[in-house]
Design an enzyme around this catalytic site. Sequence first.
Site, short mmCIF file in Angstrom:
data_model
loop_
_atom_site.label_atom_id
_atom_site.label_comp_id
_atom_site.label_asym_id
_atom_site.label_seq_id
_atom_site.Cartn_x
_atom_site.Cartn_y
_atom_site.Cartn_z
N GLY A 151 0.82 -1.21 0.00
CA GLY A 151 0.00 0.00 0.00
C GLY A 151 0.84 1.25 0.00
O GLY A 151 1.67 1.45 0.89
N PHE A 163 -0.42 7.19 2.64
CA PHE A 163 0.47 7.96 3.51
C PHE A 163 1.30 7.05 4.42
O PHE A 163 2.49 7.27 4.60
CB PHE A 163 -0.33 8.95 4.36
CG PHE A 163 -0.74 10.18 3.59
CD1 PHE A 163 0.19 11.16 3.31
CD2 PHE A 163 -2.03 10.34 3.15
CE1 PHE A 163 -0.17 12.30 2.60
CE2 PHE A 163 -2.41 11.47 2.43
CZ PHE A 163 -1.47 12.46 2.16
N GLU A 168 -16.76 19.27 3.33
CA GLU A 168 -15.99 19.85 2.23
C GLU A 168 -16.74 19.74 0.90
O GLU A 168 -16.77 20.68 0.11
CB GLU A 168 -14.61 19.17 2.16
CG GLU A 168 -13.69 19.65 3.28
CD GLU A 168 -12.49 18.76 3.58
OE1 GLU A 168 -11.66 19.16 4.40
OE2 GLU A 168 -12.39 17.66 2.99
N ASP A 174 -5.05 3.90 8.13
CA ASP A 174 -6.48 3.73 8.43
C ASP A 174 -6.86 2.29 8.76
O ASP A 174 -7.85 2.04 9.45
CB ASP A 174 -7.34 4.19 7.24
CG ASP A 174 -7.31 5.70 7.05
OD1 ASP A 174 -6.60 6.38 7.81
OD2 ASP A 174 -7.99 6.19 6.13
N ALA A 212 -4.51 11.58 7.61
CA ALA A 212 -3.17 11.48 7.04
C ALA A 212 -2.05 11.65 8.08
O ALA A 212 -1.09 10.88 8.06
CB ALA A 212 -3.02 12.49 5.89
#
Lengths: 454, 454
Positions: B17, B20, B176, B313, B329
């Site tokens: 993966g 971040f 957002e 996560d 993040a």
Amino acid sequence: MSNLEKRSSLPHVVIVGGGFAGLYAAKELGNAPVKVTLIDKRNFHLFQPLLYQVATGSLSPAEICSPLRLIVGRNKNTHVVLDEVVDINPEQKQVIMREGVVNYDYLVIGTGVSHHYFGNDHWEQDAPGLKSIENALDIRRRIFLAFEEAEKLSSPQEKQEWLTFAIVGGGPTGVELAGAIAEIAHKSIKKDFKEIDTTKARIVLIEGMNRVLPPYPEDLSAKAQASLEELGVEVLTNRMVTNIDKNTLNIRHGEQEETIKARTILWAAGVKASGLSEIIADRTSAETDRAGRIMVEPDLSIKNHPNIFVVGDLAHFAHQDNKPLPGIAPVAMEEGRYVAGLIVAKEKGRQIESFSYVDKGSLAVIGNNHAVANLGFVKLSGISAWLVWVFAHIYYLIEFDNKLLVMLQWGWNYFTRGRGARLITGEISEKNLVSQSFNHGNSVSNSEKELIKS
Amino acid sequence: MSNLEKRSSLPHVVIVGGGFAGLYAAKELGNAPVKVTLIDKRNFHLFQPLLYQVATGSLSPAEICSPLRLIVGRNKNTHVVLDEVVDINPEQKQVIMREGVVNYDYLVIGTGVSHHYFGNDHWEQDAPGLKSIENALDIRRRIFLAFEEAEKLSSPQEKQEWLTFAIVGGGPTGVELAGAIAEIAHKSIKKDFKEIDTTKARIVLIEGMNRVLPPYPEDLSAKAQASLEELGVEVLTNRMVTNIDKNTLNIRHGEQEETIKARTILWAAGVKASGLSEIIADRTSAETDRAGRIMVEPDLSIKNHPNIFVVGDLAHFAHQDNKPLPGIAPVAMEEGRYVAGLIVAKEKGRQIESFSYVDKGSLAVIGNNHAVANLGFVKLSGISAWLVWVFAHIYYLIEFDNKLLVMLQWGWNYFTRGRGARLITGEISEKNLVSQSFNHGNSVSNSEKELIKS
């Protein structure tokens, strides 16, 4: 009273297609005493001369696309409609879209051209052409996935197949694609892989005639070929493609048969009229040429249909120098502007002269800082031609809203060798990466293919 | 001797993966005496905090994505592999990919989370979530096509359905998205259409708790709601979604049932662990939480598997303040760095302290120049919070290669109100535009759906 009714006493110009021809007609009519409806199945104008830079990961789609509503949609007399035209009815003066019907007084059609596989449409899945943003993203995915596959595979032969890129067609698009892929493989990404040497990638450009850029003067063709070879492109001329499949290209060279094993094959060899052409020809009895383009009168109208005009790549205009005008943006822009002016003149009861194209020259770019330019009064090659190319494109982009960013992006790419847009997008799902990415068209029906494209 | 063999005497860290967490582990190990293999099914790192700006047409994908090979692939000890991990074998210390197997000494897993529809996975086709670039482009297409459809339709009721946007979930992503859509409809595009008034578009944000941004202090939630309402967002709290279909959202408010007719429904309500989570739990007997995240030890390893780490996560780290760390993040970066340091220490025979996260605060942005920020020592809202948000994001983007262009793009968007990336992409084919764009998932089988996604 709706906006539509307010406009209704004015003559109605319906423009089909927001490419260079249609868009320039719409721009020119923005302040004229007419109402304008611009119909396109996309919501943006595509600056097609830079499309190869999206396909090769130097620019992003948004940098060469401008929403039509932003360019002409704010003109008070102009409606932009997102829809696809499926038929026309010259008797009723109607345009039939998927989701509605619109009446016209003048009809301007500029729906362009698509790829031409000369009767071998099944080659498309293995050798895509470059006309739309989706084509460009698909080609970008194929190019960059090819290096990833070569990195993973252990058989040297398979590695080499993935590191071979064949481009069919030595016109400007083929030359630009081949040059850009050579720059990527031999320069930009040469430090990025551990198990392959990308500088050994083979980039082959295949042309049926005896030189690349056949419509250019011979010495410019020779210079273009020399520049391509300097970048590491193999240029094969006098070659006809006889078959294409997933990893094999069969070509004929005189009496000889040759085979090239390549996992990335791109098609830049021919164009044919858009799907609307047959319908137009049927409804208006217009003549078409072998590529399906509509033969137009000296004023770009269709014979016996003085209020229907065909502009841009879709038009075959043979009233100048006894050969059709080339399918390039400057011709399309001029044609769009001419028809706009003609409509305004007609409404005032005036006559204007027949259309004539003033040739501003032709340009083809080869890699990061070479080009060839035939400006008529002077022929250029190398960096001087490249500078002409850069400024010509920035000049035309000025008319839209993206020029500043594209200029910055170019500068950025020039110094960083295009780090930005090398993304492989499109979901990678449960299936094998390779087969999923390249072969999904093989086993599905046509209706499923439509879904895939969405 | 190949590069792989040269590296072979060093301990091998396999990272799964390139988000971040995984990326920061790989970066940190770039000069360490280990060999590193970073496996991702995509060839780029996605800067997820800005993904909503792609979904709302302010940024292009390339501006928030960086090819992994450019960030870590040039480190001499690091291999980047484009592939998908499908299984692990802790006994053999092996990772099984679709196209190969790799042995590890240390395994670091950070495959993240995806959307959670709480047992109603069929809602996804009508209410997509925002996790991938493809999600963002799909959402962008839905938002901008909705205005086009409203412009074309004649029934006022249908127009209003297309001009209604419902966002489910009042966390940062929902806030957002709602703020950005309100800016678009009420400001950016208000001059672009002739038959609709986009300032009358209805943007509804639906939250199950009693306030938006539930993990934030109450006064910041109140300020966020006030800013949203100022932009024209309807904020509905204490609402549970009971059903979703193409154009209808059923919600429950206490004992009351409510219905919202909306053609664009977006999902920002919940996350669940990525598909690999179940396999990891099965192979290692790790515990998982209700969202499928892996419960980790104080050093981020899996219990009884001291050489397997879960980061980002996907990890449920409950050894601090008795609640799991948030899926953001900064936590992922810290965890990635920590595990890298731990591996190096272990190889040197040293011990290091357990992981602990130093909270740098939380930020959520609302429209073009408002945000709320909880920095622990100070709470900000309005333009000051927005400036913190801008600089925090630029600071983190500095570590990749896109910061300059993103900053320029932001400046550009700020003054032009985002003209650039409002493109509706994805082929528009023979079918009805509306049904083709929104309903193609309805009547096809799962295997066909996979093809569509490609």
